[in-house]
Design a protein around this motif. Sequence first.
Motif, PDB file in Angstrom:
ATOM      1  N   GLN A  44       0.882  -1.120  -0.005  1.00  6.97           N
ATOM      2  CA  GLN A  44      -0.064  -0.098  -0.141  1.00  6.97           C
ATOM      3  C   GLN A  44       0.725   1.330   0.192  1.00  6.97           C
ATOM      4  N   GLN A  45       0.321   2.267  -0.396  1.00  4.62           N
ATOM      5  CA  GLN A  45       1.143   3.718  -0.743  1.00  4.62           C
ATOM      6  C   GLN A  45       1.816   3.901   0.708  1.00  4.62           C
ATOM      7  N   GLY A  46       0.970   3.847   1.787  1.00  6.17           N
ATOM      8  CA  GLY A  46       1.568   4.309   3.085  1.00  6.17           C
ATOM      9  C   GLY A  46       2.521   3.293   3.555  1.00  6.17           C
TER      10      GLY A  46
ATOM     11  N   ASN B  46      -3.547   5.458  12.486  1.00  9.30           N
ATOM     12  CA  ASN B  46      -2.634   4.836  11.709  1.00  9.30           C
ATOM     13  C   ASN B  46      -2.763   5.200  10.248  1.00  9.30           C
ATOM     14  N   ILE B  47      -1.743   5.729   9.400  1.00 12.14           N
ATOM     15  CA  ILE B  47      -2.050   5.788   7.888  1.00 12.14           C
ATOM     16  C   ILE B  47      -2.633   4.776   7.192  1.00 12.14           C
TER      17      ILE B  47
ATOM     18  N   TYR C  92      -7.916   6.936   5.782  1.00 10.51           N
ATOM     19  CA  TYR C  92      -7.017   7.630   4.693  1.00 10.51           C
ATOM     20  C   TYR C  92      -6.743   7.089   3.451  1.00 10.51           C
ATOM     21  N   PRO C  93      -7.643   7.398   2.197  1.00  6.22           N
ATOM     22  CA  PRO C  93      -7.564   6.742   1.285  1.00  6.22           C
ATOM     23  C   PRO C  93      -6.379   6.847   0.429  1.00  6.22           C
ATOM     24  N   GLU C  94      -5.588   7.871   0.573  1.00  6.30           N
ATOM     25  CA  GLU C  94      -4.452   8.087  -0.141  1.00  6.30           C
ATOM     26  C   GLU C  94      -3.302   7.115   0.192  1.00  6.30           C
ATOM     27  N   THR C  95      -3.229   7.038   1.434  1.00  9.05           N
ATOM     28  CA  THR C  95      -2.214   6.023   2.008  1.00  9.05           C
ATOM     29  C   THR C  95      -2.379   4.868   2.171  1.00  9.05           C
ATOM     30  N   PHE C  96      -3.945   4.511   2.257  1.00  8.71           N
ATOM     31  CA  PHE C  96      -4.623   3.125   2.296  1.00  8.71           C
ATOM     32  C   PHE C  96      -4.414   2.422   0.974  1.00  8.71           C
TER      33      PHE C  96
END
Length: 185
Positions: A16-18, A65-66, A71-75
């Motif tokens: 995932q991004q985060g 937690n990200i 938190y859709p951008e990091t999830f």
Amino acid sequence: MASLDSSPMLLSVDLQQGMVEAPEEWGPRSTPSLVPNVQYLLKTWRDKGWPVLHVQHDDVADPTNIINSKYPETFRAHACSAPEEGEPIFVKTVGSAFIAPDLGAEIEKLGKKRRIVVIGMDGSQCVNSTTRHGSDLGYDLIVVEDACASYGMGGGFDCEKTHEAAMQMLKGCVKVVKTDEVLGF
């Protein structure tokens, strides 16, 4: 080439991004070749028409937690591992991917005796938990150590030492290989 019925599954865990591009306070990430190795393996599996399964972590225990779906951008999946149409996505709230609802049923549908190749984040946490749990369940697993990465865990264990230790621990229950070796099995 393996027949479609016996071809290996690729299990992408928490890419995932985060996780791949974590906040600075997490410190450096191991495995500088993670992104190109993940891209190569996904392309190989897709070109061969082999099954690809994606698992994402939703940390509901810590809503700050990200890696929380709030938190859709990091999830969301990292660009290197973004699912393509038809590739199932499973969401888990604990370390092992095998706890994700419906993952076991999907593996059964595809054929439990297929080899499962594991890539992902974090090698010392969810990849380790997933691999050990999967081995206990009787799955034939291979971990691609340079298509996994870890963050340091402190106590003198920087990201590279942490990752090396995590991969060494897994060698007692599964095969651990590098990207250029995985298709030799």
